[in-house]
Design a protein around this motif. Structure first.
Motif, PDB file in Angstrom:
ATOM      1  N   SER A   1     -35.086 -13.358 -29.434  1.00 23.61           N
ATOM      2  CA  SER A   1     -36.299 -13.294 -30.154  1.00 23.61           C
ATOM      3  C   SER A   1     -36.379 -13.728 -31.636  1.00 23.61           C
ATOM      4  O   SER A   1     -37.106 -14.468 -32.080  1.00 23.61           O
ATOM      5  CB  SER A   1     -37.222 -11.953 -29.952  1.00 23.61           C
ATOM      6  OG  SER A   1     -37.280 -11.686 -28.695  1.00 23.61           O
TER       7      SER A   1
ATOM      8  N   LEU B   1     -38.182 -16.552 -33.292  1.00 24.28           N
ATOM      9  CA  LEU B   1     -39.071 -16.345 -34.569  1.00 24.28           C
ATOM     10  C   LEU B   1     -38.807 -17.446 -35.798  1.00 24.28           C
ATOM     11  O   LEU B   1     -39.615 -17.812 -36.503  1.00 24.28           O
ATOM     12  CB  LEU B   1     -38.853 -14.841 -34.937  1.00 24.28           C
ATOM     13  CG  LEU B   1     -39.560 -14.643 -36.291  1.00 24.28           C
ATOM     14  CD1 LEU B   1     -39.885 -12.827 -36.228  1.00 24.28           C
ATOM     15  CD2 LEU B   1     -39.013 -14.630 -37.825  1.00 24.28           C
TER      16      LEU B   1
ATOM     17  N   GLY C   1     -40.196 -20.727 -35.124  1.00 25.36           N
ATOM     18  CA  GLY C   1     -41.610 -20.849 -35.902  1.00 25.36           C
ATOM     19  C   GLY C   1     -41.631 -21.061 -37.159  1.00 25.36           C
ATOM     20  O   GLY C   1     -42.529 -21.817 -37.707  1.00 25.36           O
ATOM     21  N   ASP C   2     -40.825 -20.306 -37.849  1.00 23.60           N
ATOM     22  CA  ASP C   2     -40.577 -20.368 -39.267  1.00 23.60           C
ATOM     23  C   ASP C   2     -40.278 -21.889 -39.696  1.00 23.60           C
ATOM     24  O   ASP C   2     -40.822 -22.352 -40.904  1.00 23.60           O
ATOM     25  CB  ASP C   2     -39.528 -19.316 -40.071  1.00 23.60           C
ATOM     26  CG  ASP C   2     -40.259 -18.016 -39.837  1.00 23.60           C
ATOM     27  OD1 ASP C   2     -41.357 -17.582 -39.446  1.00 23.60           O
ATOM     28  OD2 ASP C   2     -39.338 -16.973 -40.066  1.00 23.60           O
TER      29      ASP C   2
ATOM     30  N   TRP D   1     -43.540 -19.045 -31.748  1.00 21.72           N
ATOM     31  CA  TRP D   1     -44.038 -17.694 -31.744  1.00 21.72           C
ATOM     32  C   TRP D   1     -44.555 -17.250 -30.382  1.00 21.72           C
ATOM     33  O   TRP D   1     -44.151 -16.069 -29.952  1.00 21.72           O
ATOM     34  CB  TRP D   1     -44.789 -17.433 -32.845  1.00 21.72           C
ATOM     35  CG  TRP D   1     -44.215 -17.608 -34.172  1.00 21.72           C
ATOM     36  CD1 TRP D   1     -42.836 -17.273 -34.715  1.00 21.72           C
ATOM     37  CD2 TRP D   1     -44.773 -18.027 -35.373  1.00 21.72           C
ATOM     38  NE1 TRP D   1     -42.618 -17.663 -35.814  1.00 21.72           N
ATOM     39  CE2 TRP D   1     -43.730 -17.998 -36.404  1.00 21.72           C
ATOM     40  CE3 TRP D   1     -45.995 -18.579 -35.632  1.00 21.72           C
ATOM     41  CZ2 TRP D   1     -44.268 -18.798 -37.625  1.00 21.72           C
ATOM     42  CZ3 TRP D   1     -46.517 -18.910 -36.923  1.00 21.72           C
ATOM     43  CH2 TRP D   1     -45.684 -18.852 -37.944  1.00 21.72           C
ATOM     44  N   GLN D   2     -45.509 -17.730 -29.733  1.00 19.48           N
ATOM     45  CA  GLN D   2     -45.951 -17.511 -28.376  1.00 19.48           C
ATOM     46  C   GLN D   2     -44.719 -17.455 -27.326  1.00 19.48           C
ATOM     47  O   GLN D   2     -44.971 -16.498 -26.547  1.00 19.48           O
ATOM     48  CB  GLN D   2     -47.009 -18.400 -28.104  1.00 19.48           C
ATOM     49  CG  GLN D   2     -48.308 -18.260 -28.789  1.00 19.48           C
ATOM     50  CD  GLN D   2     -49.489 -19.113 -28.405  1.00 19.48           C
ATOM     51  OE1 GLN D   2     -48.957 -20.337 -28.031  1.00 19.48           O
ATOM     52  NE2 GLN D   2     -50.797 -18.857 -28.562  1.00 19.48           N
TER      53      GLN D   2
ATOM     54  N   ILE E   1     -42.190 -16.005 -27.494  1.00 15.95           N
ATOM     55  CA  ILE E   1     -41.469 -14.664 -27.597  1.00 15.95           C
ATOM     56  C   ILE E   1     -41.960 -13.760 -26.574  1.00 15.95           C
ATOM     57  O   ILE E   1     -41.330 -12.879 -26.096  1.00 15.95           O
ATOM     58  CB  ILE E   1     -41.752 -14.096 -29.172  1.00 15.95           C
ATOM     59  CG1 ILE E   1     -41.032 -14.830 -30.188  1.00 15.95           C
ATOM     60  CG2 ILE E   1     -41.171 -12.729 -29.235  1.00 15.95           C
ATOM     61  CD1 ILE E   1     -41.225 -14.437 -31.662  1.00 15.95           C
TER      62      ILE E   1
ATOM     63  N   LEU F   1     -43.479  -9.354 -30.566  1.00 18.35           N
ATOM     64  CA  LEU F   1     -44.678 -10.184 -31.145  1.00 18.35           C
ATOM     65  C   LEU F   1     -45.263  -9.233 -32.280  1.00 18.35           C
ATOM     66  O   LEU F   1     -45.914  -9.991 -33.286  1.00 18.35           O
ATOM     67  CB  LEU F   1     -45.872 -10.103 -29.824  1.00 18.35           C
ATOM     68  CG  LEU F   1     -45.512 -10.859 -28.784  1.00 18.35           C
ATOM     69  CD1 LEU F   1     -46.503 -10.698 -27.561  1.00 18.35           C
ATOM     70  CD2 LEU F   1     -45.511 -12.378 -29.106  1.00 18.35           C
TER      71      LEU F   1
ATOM     72  N   VAL G   1     -44.300 -11.145 -35.311  1.00 16.54           N
ATOM     73  CA  VAL G   1     -44.769 -12.319 -35.898  1.00 16.54           C
ATOM     74  C   VAL G   1     -46.560 -12.298 -36.026  1.00 16.54           C
ATOM     75  O   VAL G   1     -47.041 -13.276 -36.180  1.00 16.54           O
ATOM     76  CB  VAL G   1     -44.488 -13.540 -34.640  1.00 16.54           C
ATOM     77  CG1 VAL G   1     -42.993 -13.591 -34.754  1.00 16.54           C
ATOM     78  CG2 VAL G   1     -44.916 -12.981 -33.376  1.00 16.54           C
TER      79      VAL G   1
ATOM     80  N   ARG H   1     -47.795 -13.845 -39.178  1.00 16.03           N
ATOM     81  CA  ARG H   1     -47.643 -15.319 -39.394  1.00 16.03           C
ATOM     82  C   ARG H   1     -48.508 -15.913 -38.514  1.00 16.03           C
ATOM     83  O   ARG H   1     -48.973 -17.004 -38.736  1.00 16.03           O
ATOM     84  CB  ARG H   1     -46.199 -15.521 -38.794  1.00 16.03           C
ATOM     85  CG  ARG H   1     -44.955 -15.058 -39.567  1.00 16.03           C
ATOM     86  CD  ARG H   1     -43.563 -15.126 -38.869  1.00 16.03           C
ATOM     87  NE  ARG H   1     -42.360 -15.015 -39.616  1.00 16.03           N
ATOM     88  CZ  ARG H   1     -41.947 -13.934 -40.026  1.00 16.03           C
ATOM     89  NH1 ARG H   1     -42.151 -12.841 -39.483  1.00 16.03           N
ATOM     90  NH2 ARG H   1     -40.596 -13.799 -40.756  1.00 16.03           N
ATOM     91  N   VAL H   2     -48.653 -15.659 -36.945  1.00 21.79           N
ATOM     92  CA  VAL H   2     -49.623 -16.139 -36.215  1.00 21.79           C
ATOM     93  C   VAL H   2     -51.036 -16.205 -36.634  1.00 21.79           C
ATOM     94  O   VAL H   2     -51.710 -17.230 -36.587  1.00 21.79           O
ATOM     95  CB  VAL H   2     -49.671 -15.396 -34.836  1.00 21.79           C
ATOM     96  CG1 VAL H   2     -50.743 -15.947 -33.729  1.00 21.79           C
ATOM     97  CG2 VAL H   2     -48.244 -15.510 -34.147  1.00 21.79           C
TER      98      VAL H   2
END
Length: 302
Positions: free
Chosen positions: A125, A129, A132-133, A148-149, A151, A159, A162, A165-166
């Motif tokens: 994960s 993550l 996504g970053d 991120w989704q 994950i 989750l 993140v 972040r989301v």
């Protein structure tokens, strides 16, 4: 150190005693913090009866020095010696390299290390993550959200890490409604303090204090937490008449103090508690032993 050096200087020292003296001298240097000399001696023990323990010391040295390529090399040697997989640790070393590449804005290097981490450990994960970053840092929020989704299919507990972040990415894409729906879905299936916090912030900003209060009341009824109470008080403060605000602020301040004291991450290996999430526990030095869900339980807190 001098005693073991004098032993090694003896030309007639038997081979097994020489190996033992080398191992003891390496530990002497390690404890003294002279890591370069310790590293040199531990490496001499390859193929001896002390190799397994020497590799553990070498790994500790490289993790302390954040020399992740050498940590990967030693861990692979440990796999060969022990016949035990260490794919999780190797994946984290690649993630450390990816994180460093992101700091340097070396996007190609970061992507390569993320791919290597996922090649070692598909359910990593942390690698997703970072993926996504990487996308967010390059300005592609839609791709970041998609990463991120993913994950959720690896380990939905992560989750929580993140959630903010989301929420921020959906705000940048000017689609907060979809962000609220996504976070509501996650919170209903995998409730956590961090998901609730991100969802509350998004609802308060785009649907108003009344909707945020309704959300908090529902969460308090389903899963009573101090954070849920704090968010309810915050929503009520937004619409409270002036004569009620002082009392609400007083209660909110008291609740906030307890949240700071109890909203902690806890290592499942040694019980070490921390305010921030660590992929490697500062207490026992093990990887991925922290639950990504913060707890309000005072158990084990000192």
């Amino acid at each position: 150190i001098r005693m073991h050096q004098n032993l090694l200087d003896r030309s007639n020292l038997p081979a097994d005693k020489r190996e033992m003296a080398t191992f003891e001298l390496a530990q002497d240097f390690y404890r003294a913090g002279i890591l370069d000399r310790a590293e040199e001696l531990f490496r001499r023990l390859e193929g001896t009866t002390f190799e397994h323990t020497a590799l553990s010391f070498l790994l500790s040295i490289y993790e302390t020095e954040k020399d992740w390529p050498k940590a990967i090399e030693v861990t692979r040697r440990m796999e060969a010696v022990n016949k035990t997989p260490h794919f999780r640790e190797i994946a984290h070393y690649h993630c450390e390299l990816a994180q460093a590449a992101l700091v340097r804005c070396d996007f190609g290097g970061a992507r390569a290390e993320i791919d290597r981490a996922l090649g070692e450990y598909r359910a990593c994960s942390r690698a997703m993550l970072l993926a996504g970053d990487l996308e967010a840092q390059q300005g592609d929020d839609a791709a970041a959200i998609a990463a991120w989704q993913r994950i959720e299919s690896q380990n939905p507990q992560f989750l929580a890490l993140v959630a903010d972040r989301v929420a921020e990415a959906y705000q940048r894409t000017r689609d907060p409604g979809q962000g609220i729906r996504t976070l509501r879905n996650w919170q209903s299936q995998y409730p956590s303090l961090d998901l609730l916090n991100a969802l509350f912030t998004l609802v308060l900003a785009h649907e108003g204090a009344e909707s945020a209060a309704t959300l908090s009341k529902g969460e308090l009824a389903r899963n009573p937490t101090l954070l849920g109470l704090d968010r309810l008080l915050e929503a009520q403060l937004r619409s409270a008449p002036p004569e009620r605000r002082h009392d609400l602020e007083l209660v909110k301040g008291l609740v906030g103090q307890h949240i700071k004291r109890l909203g902690m991450y806890r290592c499942e290996q040694c019980g070490f508690r921390a305010r921030q999430y660590y992929w490697r526990c500062p207490g026992c030095q093990k990887w991925e032993t922290y639950s990504p869900k913060r707890t309000e339980s005072p158990e084990g807190f000192a």
